[in-house]
Write an enzyme that holds these catalytic residues in place. Structure first.
Site, PDB file in Angstrom:
ATOM      1  N   PHE A  76      32.965  39.884  37.261  1.00 27.75           N
ATOM      2  CA  PHE A  76      33.790  39.586  38.435  1.00 27.75           C
ATOM      3  C   PHE A  76      34.034  40.836  39.269  1.00 27.75           C
ATOM      4  O   PHE A  76      33.983  40.791  40.504  1.00 27.75           O
ATOM      5  CB  PHE A  76      35.130  38.984  38.005  1.00 27.75           C
ATOM      6  CG  PHE A  76      36.095  38.857  39.147  1.00 27.75           C
ATOM      7  CD1 PHE A  76      35.942  37.858  40.091  1.00 27.75           C
ATOM      8  CD2 PHE A  76      37.127  39.760  39.304  1.00 27.75           C
ATOM      9  CE1 PHE A  76      36.809  37.753  41.164  1.00 27.75           C
ATOM     10  CE2 PHE A  76      38.011  39.661  40.371  1.00 27.75           C
ATOM     11  CZ  PHE A  76      37.850  38.651  41.297  1.00 27.75           C
ATOM     12  N   VAL A  79      31.021  41.663  41.399  1.00 29.89           N
ATOM     13  CA  VAL A  79      30.911  40.729  42.517  1.00 29.89           C
ATOM     14  C   VAL A  79      31.939  41.077  43.593  1.00 29.89           C
ATOM     15  O   VAL A  79      31.628  41.116  44.787  1.00 29.89           O
ATOM     16  CB  VAL A  79      31.086  39.271  42.033  1.00 29.89           C
ATOM     17  CG1 VAL A  79      31.174  38.304  43.212  1.00 29.89           C
ATOM     18  CG2 VAL A  79      29.943  38.889  41.106  1.00 29.89           C
ATOM     19  N   HIS A  80      33.159  41.364  43.171  1.00 30.27           N
ATOM     20  CA  HIS A  80      34.224  41.719  44.112  1.00 30.27           C
ATOM     21  C   HIS A  80      33.881  43.013  44.855  1.00 30.27           C
ATOM     22  O   HIS A  80      34.053  43.090  46.080  1.00 30.27           O
ATOM     23  CB  HIS A  80      35.549  41.875  43.356  1.00 30.27           C
ATOM     24  CG  HIS A  80      36.675  42.322  44.213  1.00 30.27           C
ATOM     25  ND1 HIS A  80      37.199  41.559  45.238  1.00 30.27           N
ATOM     26  CD2 HIS A  80      37.380  43.485  44.216  1.00 30.27           C
ATOM     27  CE1 HIS A  80      38.172  42.216  45.829  1.00 30.27           C
ATOM     28  NE2 HIS A  80      38.307  43.388  45.231  1.00 30.27           N
ATOM     29  N   ALA A  81      33.394  44.013  44.138  1.00 33.11           N
ATOM     30  CA  ALA A  81      33.061  45.293  44.764  1.00 33.11           C
ATOM     31  C   ALA A  81      31.925  45.123  45.773  1.00 33.11           C
ATOM     32  O   ALA A  81      31.976  45.675  46.880  1.00 33.11           O
ATOM     33  CB  ALA A  81      32.682  46.318  43.692  1.00 33.11           C
TER      34      ALA A  81
END
Length: 111
Positions: A76, A79-81
């Site tokens: 996660f 993906v967020h970065a």
């Protein structure tokens, strides 16, 4: 220290730098927009150049992520970065177009 710990530390560094440089790129883009709103178009251009520099620094870390073993593990935070960096690029591109419009309006008003 095991190889897994080293890889995790590298992954954390990559994630940190993706978010850092994405945030810096976004901040510079908004500084450019503010400068353009005030009619300071040379300052706006400099801020956009700094935004590009920040994006490309982040992109270097993105390449490390894609080329490394870390890319095999869905995460996660990764993906967020990635999202932070790519959203900053999209905002910078939109802000660049807005600045061009501000410049046109400014030029027309000052004829």
């Amino acid at each position: 220290m095991s190889n897994d710990n080293i890889e995790m530390m590298e992954l954390e560094e990559i994630i940190y730098n993706l978010v850092l440089h994405g945030g810096n790129a976004r901040a510079e883009a908004y500084e450019a927009l503010e400068a353009a709103e005030e009619g300071r178009f040379e300052d706006a251009k400099k801020h956009l150049e700094k935004a590009d520099e920040e994006f490309y620094e982040g992109h270097d870390y993105q390449n490390k992520l894609v080329q490394g073993k870390q890319s095999q593990v869905p995460n996660f935070l990764v993906v967020h970065a990635q999202d932070q960096l790519m959203t900053a690029l999209a905002e910078k591109n939109l802000i660049s177009r807005l600045i061009n419009l501000y410049k046109r309006v400014y030029d027309l008003e000052n004829k």
